[in-house]
Enzyme design. Structure first.
Site, PDB file in Angstrom:
ATOM      1  N   CYS A   1       0.840  -1.198   0.000  1.00 14.89           N
ATOM      2  CA  CYS A   1       0.000   0.000   0.000  1.00 14.89           C
ATOM      3  C   CYS A   1       0.879   1.254   0.000  1.00 14.89           C
ATOM      4  O   CYS A   1       1.462   1.591  -1.015  1.00 14.89           O
ATOM      5  CB  CYS A   1      -0.979  -0.052   1.173  1.00 14.89           C
TER       6      CYS A   1
ATOM      7  N   HIS B   1      -3.736  -4.953   0.607  1.00 14.77           N
ATOM      8  CA  HIS B   1      -3.134  -5.507   1.831  1.00 14.77           C
ATOM      9  C   HIS B   1      -3.212  -7.038   1.827  1.00 14.77           C
ATOM     10  O   HIS B   1      -4.137  -7.612   2.395  1.00 14.77           O
ATOM     11  CB  HIS B   1      -3.875  -4.963   3.059  1.00 14.77           C
TER      12      HIS B   1
ATOM     13  N   GLU C   1      -1.628  -9.094   3.514  1.00 12.18           N
ATOM     14  CA  GLU C   1      -1.480  -9.682   4.849  1.00 12.18           C
ATOM     15  C   GLU C   1      -2.828 -10.023   5.482  1.00 12.18           C
ATOM     16  O   GLU C   1      -2.911 -10.895   6.338  1.00 12.18           O
ATOM     17  CB  GLU C   1      -0.670  -8.760   5.764  1.00 12.18           C
TER      18      GLU C   1
END
Ligand code: GLN
Length: 543
Positions: free
Chosen positions: A380, A515, A517
């Site tokens: 990001c 994102h 993750e």
């Protein structure tokens, strides 16, 4: 019909209620049950989206674009069930709805009160949409005795009476402190906490007791006696080597067995926790290690990067290596040469972030990684800064910047005020609009160029990932940047929004606007994290 498990906390916060809930969910799931976890947060923010990561840790984003509490991340990682908007509620959101109804005149002249209106709204939230589940675990944020928590405790107390008998179980998580000068563990804080809970009408069925050393039988008996909880239902909760050990540890102490017993369920299938055993074996016996520098802004508070840390651990699991993290405040690189900090790491990661402070340091980190051919992962903001760096130093656009930092003549990263949602709907924003809930949020599709490294990593050219950002890399600079060597390998399906960038002439240099993750799980490490850690492992210094 779903059975309800209410998890409350006492004595102090930060005892790991979210993890305990997630671990219990995992243990019940391992017995073949369908579980759903939900978080009830008593604070007045409508959602945690506007809260500083310093105060509240990471804001976890769901596929459907909700900005939620980080515990939902634990829930997803432990159970694999994607959370949604309906899994997290706050006092702010409840009041927002109630006040809107009141303004519409929906209460027909009635006085709007905490009981029954607020408590009813909480109960409706708890009961909604659970048809497909065997167990619904509801964690109440904060600790018993907090003023703002009262309506929530009252609501779950009422549910205990309103649900059919035996359909609700209460678990209370507390702390058993060891007092070194007395050489003793003290049960009094737990006694007081349970007393507080009972004063509002809730008798816990199970006590989950955090303690940093073995709890002797005498203390367990004492807790049982004074807190009016069966002795076997006083469950020790010791510190674990890894959060992924918690389901195994709590199961071994009998937590899920006691839950089933409290519900009067007999003949439940045995728990098959073999997949948990397997990942713990890898975690405890790594075949090597790598060190990743995380260059960010909120590095003092690790909760701000919860999912990121876990995704890196998952990348380690995928490669059977231990991942050491070196946290570096990016501002340091605005005054100092990055080399002494970065020359010995195996990979550099610049995570998501907001605002100008420290941004030049992140740009310096990206530059160092690019020039020294160290694996670089920009997430990001970390991608945006890598693009600014590439614009300045590869494409020669000296003044390249982001409009996030104020007006610029060369907005290589700029504010997007309109974008396509799935189904062709347009989302629009104003530069001076509200801050809450107005970013590009949740799952969006992206298309990856055939033959790009990232398509190879995913093994696909079509992906869906979760977003949370206001600014975008400006597609207008594509040609200039690609000519200079930074490929726009992934874009939104309409080709307007850059989603991923990469440098072909580099061992591993990837930036993503989303994102990844948030979607990584211990049993399904995200391909980008698995690949990044593999690259870090294989990395040998070229200069
Ligand atoms: N501040 C940047 C934006 O809003 C990046 C956000 C992020 O990293 N999550 O676009």
């Amino acid at each position: 019909m779903a059975r309800y498990i209410f998890i409350t906390g006492g004595v102090v916060s930060s005892l790991g209620k979210g993890l305990a809930s997630a671990a219990l969910g995992a243990a019940l799931q391992a017995r073949g049950y369908k579980v759903r976890l939900r978080k009830l947060d008593p604070y007045l923010n409508v959602d945690p989206g506007t809260m500083s990561p310093y105060q509240h840790g990471e804001c976890y984003v769901t596929d459907d674009g909700a900005e939620t509490d980080l515990d939902l991340g634990h829930y997803e990682r432990f159970t694999g069930r994607p959370a949604n908007k309906q899994d997290n509620i706050t006092t702010g959101r409840i009041y927002q709805e109630i006040i809107a109804k009141e303004r519409r005149g929906d209460y027909l002249g009635g006085t709007v009160q905490v009981i029954p209106h607020v408590t009813d709204a909480i109960k409706n939230f708890v009961l909604e949409g659970n048809e497909d589940y065997d167990f619904v675990l509801c964690e109440i944020g904060g600790t018993v005795g907090d003023i703002e928590g009262l309506p929530f405790f009252e609501a779950i107390r009422q549910l205990g009476n309103e649900l059919p008998r035996g359909q609700a179980v209460y678990i209370h998580l507390t702390l058993l402190p060891y007092i070194p000068s007395a050489g003793e563990m003290k049960t009094k804080p737990t006694q007081h906490s349970v007393k507080e809970l009972r004063s509002i009408g809730i008798q816990p069925d199970i006590l989950l007791v955090r303690c940093d050393r073995k709890i002797p039988e005498t203390e367990r008996r004492k807790l049982s006696l004074f807190c009016n909880v069966r002795e076997q239902a006083v469950i020790p909760a010791y510190d674990a080597r890894s959060i992924y050990e918690v389901p195994l540890a709590y199961h071994a102490e009998g937590l899920d067995t006691q839950v089933l017993e409290a519900f009067g369920i007999t003949g439940a299938p045995a728990a098959d926790l073999s997949r948990w055993v397997k990942i713990n074996e890898i975690l405890q016996n790594p075949e090597g290690e790598v060190t990743i520098a995380v260059v960010g802004k909120y590095t003092v508070l690790k909760d701000a990067y919860k999912s990121l840390i876990e995704a890196l651990v998952h990348g380690g699991i995928a490669n059977k290596v231990k991942v050491n993290l070196e946290w570096i405040e990016s501002e340091v690189f605005e005054k100092e040469d990055p080399a002494p900090y970065l020359e010995n790491v195996n990979g550099i990661l610049v995570p998501g972030g907001f605002g100008e402070r420290g941004s030049e340091g992140k740009i310096a980190a990206a530059k160092y990684a690019r020039e020294n051919k160290i694996p670089y992962f920009g997430i990001c903001f970390g991608m945006q800064m890598a693009v600014v760096e590439a614009a300045r130093n590869m494409a020669g656009i000296k003044d390249a910047s982001s409009t996030e930092f104020g007006p610029t003549d060369v907005p290589v990263v700029g504010l997007m005020t309109e974008w396509e949602k799935e189904g062709g709907n347009k989302e629009t924003r104003r530069a001076d609009g509200d801050l809450g809930g107005t970013m590009r949020l949740g799952a969006y599709n992206a298309v990856l160029a055939q033959g790009s490294r990232i398509a190879d990593i995913y093994g696909s050219t079509e992906i869906s990932e979760r977003h949370r950002h206001r600014y975008e890399v400006n597609i207008g600079f594509r040609k200039q940047l690609e000519d200079a060597g930074l490929q726009f390998a992934g874009t939104s399906p309409d080709g307007v929004l850059p989603e991923t960038v990469e440098i072909a002439d580099h061992p591993w240099f990837i930036g993503v606007q989303y994102h990844p993750e948030l979607k990584s799980r211990p049993f399904e490490p995200h391909p980008l994290f698995a690949s990044f850690i593999a690259a870090a492992r294989d990395y040998s210094r070229l200069v």
